[in-house]
Design a protein around this motif. Structure first.
Motif, PDB file in Angstrom:
ATOM      1  N   UNK A  39      -9.206  -0.578 -11.225  1.00  0.00           N
ATOM      2  CA  UNK A  39      -8.072  -1.192 -11.483  1.00  0.00           C
ATOM      3  C   UNK A  39      -6.914  -1.472 -10.239  1.00  0.00           C
ATOM      4  N   UNK A  40      -6.980  -0.228  -9.500  1.00  0.00           N
ATOM      5  CA  UNK A  40      -6.225  -0.483  -8.312  1.00  0.00           C
ATOM      6  C   UNK A  40      -6.749  -1.426  -7.237  1.00  0.00           C
ATOM      7  N   UNK A  41      -8.124  -1.255  -7.194  1.00  0.00           N
ATOM      8  CA  UNK A  41      -9.073  -2.071  -6.259  1.00  0.00           C
ATOM      9  C   UNK A  41      -8.858  -3.557  -6.531  1.00  0.00           C
ATOM     10  N   UNK A  42      -8.981  -4.024  -7.575  1.00  0.00           N
ATOM     11  CA  UNK A  42      -8.666  -5.184  -8.371  1.00  0.00           C
ATOM     12  C   UNK A  42      -7.333  -5.863  -8.048  1.00  0.00           C
ATOM     13  N   UNK A  72      -5.803   5.457  -2.734  1.00  0.00           N
ATOM     14  CA  UNK A  72      -5.360   7.065  -2.698  1.00  0.00           C
ATOM     15  C   UNK A  72      -4.056   7.242  -3.111  1.00  0.00           C
ATOM     16  N   UNK A  73      -3.040   6.430  -2.354  1.00  0.00           N
ATOM     17  CA  UNK A  73      -1.490   6.323  -2.735  1.00  0.00           C
ATOM     18  C   UNK A  73      -1.184   5.986  -3.845  1.00  0.00           C
ATOM     19  N   UNK A 107      -8.205   2.058   5.446  1.00  0.00           N
ATOM     20  CA  UNK A 107      -6.969   1.722   4.939  1.00  0.00           C
ATOM     21  C   UNK A 107      -6.784   1.253   3.792  1.00  0.00           C
ATOM     22  N   UNK A 108      -7.900   0.639   3.467  1.00  0.00           N
ATOM     23  CA  UNK A 108      -7.780   0.254   1.875  1.00  0.00           C
ATOM     24  C   UNK A 108      -8.010   1.478   1.064  1.00  0.00           C
ATOM     25  N   UNK A 109      -8.820   2.487   1.378  1.00  0.00           N
ATOM     26  CA  UNK A 109      -8.849   3.662   0.690  1.00  0.00           C
ATOM     27  C   UNK A 109      -7.679   4.307   0.599  1.00  0.00           C
ATOM     28  N   UNK A 151      -5.820  16.692  -6.946  1.00  0.00           N
ATOM     29  CA  UNK A 151      -5.253  16.393  -5.676  1.00  0.00           C
ATOM     30  C   UNK A 151      -4.711  17.738  -4.892  1.00  0.00           C
ATOM     31  N   UNK A 152      -4.793  18.116  -3.569  1.00  0.00           N
ATOM     32  CA  UNK A 152      -4.099  19.123  -2.989  1.00  0.00           C
ATOM     33  C   UNK A 152      -2.874  18.650  -2.333  1.00  0.00           C
TER      34      UNK A 152
END
Length: 290
Positions: free
Chosen positions: A256-259, A234-235, A228-230, A109-110
């Protein structure tokens, strides 16, 4: 006891209103330009320090502006037409829409802009340099509705028409027929070239009796709640205690984060659609872009 003490403020309430009008007329004006324009026609001039103090007292701060894409006149009209056509849709209507999009997540990440202190001859000193790398990433496609999150599909390289046809037939079709068995569902997709390919259009025509493809305006990521889900993904990736070191670990972390995204989170995004539509109508009436 003395009621007041100290030097009187050089900029009274009337002067603050004048300064506020200068800011509204030119948001990009520098402190010097604001001071010069303010002093024109004034009996008592002020310095830049007084201008800065007054602006801060008024609640103004100098910040970098948020970057937004330039929307063409044609696309602005299409956005307005979409908002007008759906301004009477209620939350219940938006619950029948399945949202989709693809996104790429980078392995590195930048951190954005970095400021350093150096003398005139130290610009190439190793301690004053920031290294850059060509980072790899993982592209994924996903869909969701108010009812549930859909499958998150990793994309190998780029999402062309052939790959998107597999996604549509293997994931979109079963999701829509399962969630909307009465054929009252709408499928949303953006205007990416692969989404508008002939083989994709022909496939949707063959299945138009099962669900409807929502006619989506171009250059409208702000209307799509999946964006917003993306941001949520990302966070969460940035907040991991142990960051992924390869693409396989990155993909597992994304899945895992999405689930684990809460139902309240994505339902709230769908319920905000009436406000998004009103925001487009308000922006177009004011001839502004956001």
């Amino acid at each position: 006891m003395r009621q007041s003490c100290g030097r009187k403020c050089l900029v009274d309430a009337r002067g603050q209103r004048r300064m506020g009008r200068l800011i509204q007329a030119d948001r990009r004006a520098t402190l010097t330009e604001i001071t010069t324009r303010y002093n024109r026609g004034m009996q008592q001039s002020i310095c830049e320090a007084t201008t800065c103090t007054t602006l801060r007292r008024m609640g103004y701060n100098s910040r970098r502006p948020h970057q937004v894409p330039l929307i063409s006149t044609t696309n602005m009209k299409k956005r307005l037409q979409f908002a007008q056509a759906h301004q009477n849709w209620t939350v219940e209507d938006w619950k029948n829409v399945a949202w989709s999009d693809e996104s790429r997540f980078l392995l590195r990440h930048s951190d954005g802009r970095v400021r350093i202190w150096h003398k005139q001859n130290e610009n190439m000193d190793p301690s004053c340099l920031v290294t850059t790398v060509q980072a790899g990433g993982v592209m994924v496609w996903e869909m969701f509705s108010w009812h549930t999150l859909g499958p998150l599909v990793p994309i190998g390289h780029c999402l062309n028409a052939t790959a998107y046809l597999s996604v549509v037939s293997d994931h979109v079709h079963p999701f829509m027929t399962t969630m909307y068995p009465s054929s009252d569902g709408y499928f949303q997709q953006d205007n990416a070239p692969c989404n508008k390919a002939r083989i994709i259009s022909n496939w949707f025509l063959e299945h138009d009796n099962e669900f409807i493809v929502l006619k989506w305006p171009p250059q409208s990521p702000d209307l799509n709640p999946i964006e917003h889900l993306w941001d949520v993904v990302e966070r969460e990736l940035r907040a991991l205690d142990v960051h992924p070191t390869n693409l396989h670990q990155l993909q597992d972390a994304i899945l895992s984060i999405w689930a684990n995204i809460s139902k309240e989170c994505f339902q709230h995004l769908v319920e905000s659609m009436p406000r998004r539509i009103k925001a487009v109508l308000k922006a177009e009436r004011g001839h502004t872009q956001y």
